[in-house]
Design an enzyme around this catalytic site. Structure first.
Site, PDB file in Angstrom:
ATOM      1  CD1 TRP A 149      -1.804  -1.932   2.589  1.00 28.87           C
ATOM      2  CD2 TRP A 149      -2.504  -1.986   0.476  1.00 28.87           C
ATOM      3  NE1 TRP A 149      -2.576  -3.059   2.442  1.00 28.87           N
ATOM      4  CE2 TRP A 149      -3.022  -3.116   1.151  1.00 28.87           C
ATOM      5  CE3 TRP A 149      -2.816  -1.812  -0.872  1.00 28.87           C
ATOM      6  CZ2 TRP A 149      -3.835  -4.064   0.532  1.00 28.87           C
ATOM      7  CZ3 TRP A 149      -3.627  -2.757  -1.498  1.00 28.87           C
ATOM      8  CH2 TRP A 149      -4.123  -3.857  -0.796  1.00 28.87           C
ATOM      9  CD  GLN A 208     -30.723   6.441  -4.868  1.00 26.70           C
ATOM     10  OE1 GLN A 208     -29.657   5.841  -5.001  1.00 26.70           O
ATOM     11  NE2 GLN A 208     -31.892   5.836  -4.962  1.00 26.70           N
ATOM     12  CD  GLU A 254      -2.159   9.182   5.939  1.00 23.64           C
ATOM     13  OE1 GLU A 254      -1.829   9.254   7.131  1.00 23.64           O
ATOM     14  OE2 GLU A 254      -1.526   9.702   5.006  1.00 23.64           O
TER      15      GLU A 254
END
Length: 383
Positions: free
Chosen positions: A155, A335, A362
């Site tokens: 990561w 939506q 984080e």
């Protein structure tokens, strides 16, 4: 705490907003589709001083305070969340630690490149320890004027293009956080292997890679701080980084809200624009409430940092609330768009994918709740 922008901050905001409008926003969808932000975009950020925001002028940076820095990150995120995370990581946990914790020799050697040419990266997580950073297993053994590193990391944002990578490894066995030390790695070091970029759901324009250390020899001069200081350094940097993540989420959330409000006034159904429907109005009202509440939490945390006051709890509160609010707001923006919100022609689809990970990196939302609760129980209610 004064919430009004100064003349200098207005100038910075207008500069980065115009840069985003003309140079970044038109390419954001393309970067997402191709899986890479252009090198030219990073170059333009450097030319405008945005790679040296946290570095004082005497060391070649522009010396912005935290409030100005978060404002810049928010503006960039409104155009491209992928570019914003690269800027946020670079300024909070990439270049800044070298200035704050480095020696003058390290500053002279490393900061010019980080301010003027290339990005910095931060490498803490491992496959077996994400939230539990004190349990990391990568090791460093002193060998004369070098340390020999072995292990793997994952990561790592901007790992493919980083000019310097701040990493954390264990120099003492079985000693928890006290046995962790920080090192600055540089591309091309023998024994440093950089993996391919992960195929992510969102933030696709930002590369995220694995690192492998195979008898990687790192000079003692690349150690940041003393042996055993690494865990403390990492936690200090993550507090600042969490404000940056909140600013990223706010920028995407603001962009999603703007798109939803605009679309609601253009889309007609039931005899008029859907913005006249109470169901849509209620969504827009709640979206605006969460945007404004997020901005206030971020400014409070940044102000405390600028005042050199403790801000760990406030940074976690800003990160927790804003990232969860951004997930909700981008969901509602889709939506409002109905079926069109589900296709890539409309930007809200990308916004929804981009913000989801912000509740994870984080420090996950669960970790932020632990940080906040422990702070309250230890120190009492903030005033």
């Amino acid at each position: 705490m004064n919430l009004d922008l100064t003349e200098d901050q207005v100038l910075v905001r207008d500069t980065v907003r115009e840069l985003c409008r003309s140079e970044f926003a038109p390419h954001a969808a393309e970067w997402d589709a191709k899986g890479a932000v252009s090198d030219d975009a990073v170059k333009k950020l450097a030319e405008n001083g945005f790679l040296g925001m946290a570095i004082p002028e005497e060391w070649g940076g522009v010396g912005y305070d935290a409030r100005t820095t978060t404002m810049v990150i928010e503006e960039i995120a409104r155009a491209s969340a992928a570019l914003a995370i690269m800027v946020a990581v670079h300024n909070s946990v990439g270049a800044y630690p070298i200035w704050r914790f480095g020696t003058d020799e390290q500053r002279r050697r490393l900061l010019p490149g980080l301010i003027n040419r290339h990005l910095g990266a931060f490498s803490l997580s491992e496959a077996g320890c994400g939230s539990d950073a004190a349990a990391l297993q990568s090791t460093a053994v002193r060998d004369g004027e070098h340390y020999v590193l072995n292990g793997a990391k994952n990561w790592v944002t901007s790992g493919l293009r980083a000019g310097a990578i701040l990493t954390f490894v264990r120099t003492a066995k079985g000693d928890g956080g006290r046995g962790i030390t920080a090192f600055v790695l540089e591309p091309g070091m023998p024994g440093l292997a950089i993996g391919k970029s992960e195929d992510k759901m969102g933030l696709r324009g930002s590369d995220t890679v694995e690192l492998a250390f195979r008898d990687l020899r790192v000079p003692v001069g690349n150690r940041l701080g003393e042996e055993g200081d690494g865990y403390r350094l990492a936690l200090a940097m993550l507090d600042s980084g969490r404000i940056g993540v909140a600013a990223q989420a706010l920028g995407v959330m603001q962009a999603a809200f703007d798109e939803a409000a605009r679309y609601a006034q253009q889309r007609h159904a039931f005899g008029g624009p859907i913005a006249k429907l109470q169901a849509i109005q209620f969504k827009l009202a709640e979206m605006e409430r969460r945007v404004q509440a997020s901005r206030l939490l971020i400014r409070r945390a940044a102000w405390l940092k600028d005042m050199n006051r403790p801000f760990t709890r406030e940074a976690s509160m800003a990160k927790l609330y804003t990232t969860e609010a951004a997930t909700w707001v981008t969901h509602q923006a889709i939506q409002v768009h109905g079926g069109y919100g589900y296709v890539k022609e409309y930007a809200v689809e990308r916004y929804y994918r981009d913000v989801r990970v912000m509740e994870i990196y984080e420090g996950t939302s669960e970790i932020q709740r632990l940080v906040i609760a422990r702070s309250v129980l230890r120190d009492g209610v903030a005033v």
